[in-house]
Design a protein around this motif. Sequence first.
Motif, PDB file in Angstrom:
ATOM      1  N   MET A  51       0.842  -1.191   0.000  1.00  0.00           N
ATOM      2  CA  MET A  51       0.000   0.000   0.000  1.00  0.00           C
ATOM      3  C   MET A  51       0.885   1.252   0.000  1.00  0.00           C
ATOM      4  O   MET A  51       1.903   1.298   0.643  1.00  0.00           O
ATOM      5  N   VAL A  52       0.412   2.243  -0.743  1.00  0.00           N
ATOM      6  CA  VAL A  52       1.092   3.527  -0.836  1.00  0.00           C
ATOM      7  C   VAL A  52       0.119   4.589  -0.327  1.00  0.00           C
ATOM      8  O   VAL A  52      -1.087   4.503  -0.563  1.00  0.00           O
ATOM      9  N   THR A  53       0.648   5.591   0.360  1.00  0.00           N
ATOM     10  CA  THR A  53      -0.184   6.693   0.824  1.00  0.00           C
ATOM     11  C   THR A  53      -0.109   7.816  -0.203  1.00  0.00           C
ATOM     12  O   THR A  53       0.973   8.196  -0.647  1.00  0.00           O
ATOM     13  N   TYR A  54      -1.276   8.322  -0.580  1.00  0.00           N
ATOM     14  CA  TYR A  54      -1.392   9.356  -1.604  1.00  0.00           C
ATOM     15  C   TYR A  54      -2.130  10.574  -1.045  1.00  0.00           C
ATOM     16  O   TYR A  54      -2.891  10.475  -0.091  1.00  0.00           O
ATOM     17  N   LEU A  55      -1.936  11.685  -1.729  1.00  0.00           N
ATOM     18  CA  LEU A  55      -2.706  12.899  -1.486  1.00  0.00           C
ATOM     19  C   LEU A  55      -3.448  13.221  -2.769  1.00  0.00           C
ATOM     20  O   LEU A  55      -2.846  13.234  -3.848  1.00  0.00           O
ATOM     21  N   VAL A 113      -7.559  15.120   0.243  1.00  0.00           N
ATOM     22  CA  VAL A 113      -7.832  13.793   0.787  1.00  0.00           C
ATOM     23  C   VAL A 113      -6.556  12.965   0.773  1.00  0.00           C
ATOM     24  O   VAL A 113      -5.893  12.839  -0.251  1.00  0.00           O
ATOM     25  N   ILE A 114      -6.235  12.412   1.936  1.00  0.00           N
ATOM     26  CA  ILE A 114      -5.105  11.497   2.068  1.00  0.00           C
ATOM     27  C   ILE A 114      -5.694  10.100   2.173  1.00  0.00           C
ATOM     28  O   ILE A 114      -6.663   9.876   2.898  1.00  0.00           O
ATOM     29  N   PHE A 115      -5.116   9.169   1.412  1.00  0.00           N
ATOM     30  CA  PHE A 115      -5.644   7.809   1.399  1.00  0.00           C
ATOM     31  C   PHE A 115      -4.531   6.837   1.027  1.00  0.00           C
ATOM     32  O   PHE A 115      -3.488   7.225   0.505  1.00  0.00           O
ATOM     33  N   SER A 116      -4.770   5.573   1.314  1.00  0.00           N
ATOM     34  CA  SER A 116      -3.836   4.507   0.937  1.00  0.00           C
ATOM     35  C   SER A 116      -4.487   3.631  -0.117  1.00  0.00           C
ATOM     36  O   SER A 116      -5.691   3.378  -0.075  1.00  0.00           O
ATOM     37  N   ALA A 117      -3.662   3.166  -1.045  1.00  0.00           N
ATOM     38  CA  ALA A 117      -4.143   2.289  -2.115  1.00  0.00           C
ATOM     39  C   ALA A 117      -2.970   1.447  -2.587  1.00  0.00           C
ATOM     40  O   ALA A 117      -1.812   1.751  -2.291  1.00  0.00           O
ATOM     41  N   ASN A 118      -3.305   0.399  -3.330  1.00  0.00           N
ATOM     42  CA  ASN A 118      -2.235  -0.358  -3.959  1.00  0.00           C
ATOM     43  C   ASN A 118      -1.475   0.573  -4.891  1.00  0.00           C
ATOM     44  O   ASN A 118      -2.044   1.532  -5.421  1.00  0.00           O
ATOM     45  N   SER A 142       3.993  11.298  -1.379  1.00  0.00           N
ATOM     46  CA  SER A 142       4.752  12.162  -0.466  1.00  0.00           C
ATOM     47  C   SER A 142       6.037  12.640  -1.140  1.00  0.00           C
ATOM     48  O   SER A 142       6.457  13.777  -0.936  1.00  0.00           O
ATOM     49  N   THR A 143       6.646  11.794  -1.965  1.00  0.00           N
ATOM     50  CA  THR A 143       7.864  12.184  -2.681  1.00  0.00           C
ATOM     51  C   THR A 143       7.572  13.332  -3.642  1.00  0.00           C
ATOM     52  O   THR A 143       8.340  14.301  -3.711  1.00  0.00           O
ATOM     53  N   ASN A 144       6.454  13.240  -4.376  1.00  0.00           N
ATOM     54  CA  ASN A 144       6.061  14.325  -5.291  1.00  0.00           C
ATOM     55  C   ASN A 144       5.862  15.628  -4.527  1.00  0.00           C
ATOM     56  O   ASN A 144       6.373  16.677  -4.930  1.00  0.00           O
TER      57      ASN A 144
END
Length: 188
Positions: A1-5, A45-50, A80-82
């Motif tokens: 899982m990766v955390t995205y914004l 929105v912060i969320f986790s996804a594959n 988070s890197t972006n």
Amino acid sequence: MVTYLSLLRGINVSGKRIIKMDALKQLYEKLKFKNVHTYVQSGNVIFSANKEDTKQLAQKISVQIEKEFGFDVPVIVLTSTNLKAIIDHNLLAKDKSKNAEFLHVTFLGDVPETFDKDAILKVKHPTEAIEITSSAVYLYCPNGYGKTKLNNTFLEKNLKVPATTRNWKTVNELLKLLTRGSLDKSQS
């Protein structure tokens, strides 16, 4: 899982295109995203996804918003890197003569191919500053963002890409939350 914004453009502004944060959170959960958290009322929105391509995630979210709410909402998804790279490249924030309260970042949904930089600079107030990169536009608006002609709609039109703007304080808070989400994932 990766955390995205994800950053949604133009919701809950001026009483138009209203999406309550609870409903938005539920929409993300319907898409099978995990650990969904919203931040303020403007579509952060912060969320986790594959692990998935950020453009594909943005499209998936935008399509679902149109299905459920009946209007098109451009969505930009970052890791988070972006986000950290965008923050780190803000030369205006490194200028100690600039008050951080008047800094803004316009996130770009695509790399601007061709645009007339002179046409953009022509509307800039003498006290303002602007830096355009491939992923963001950095703004310094000491008279207030509400008064600048370098607003989101103007930049979208002139750069010919979807965009959404956040103030510098929000951008930095989102990185903290996004990084915390990433750390939570690695610890579980």
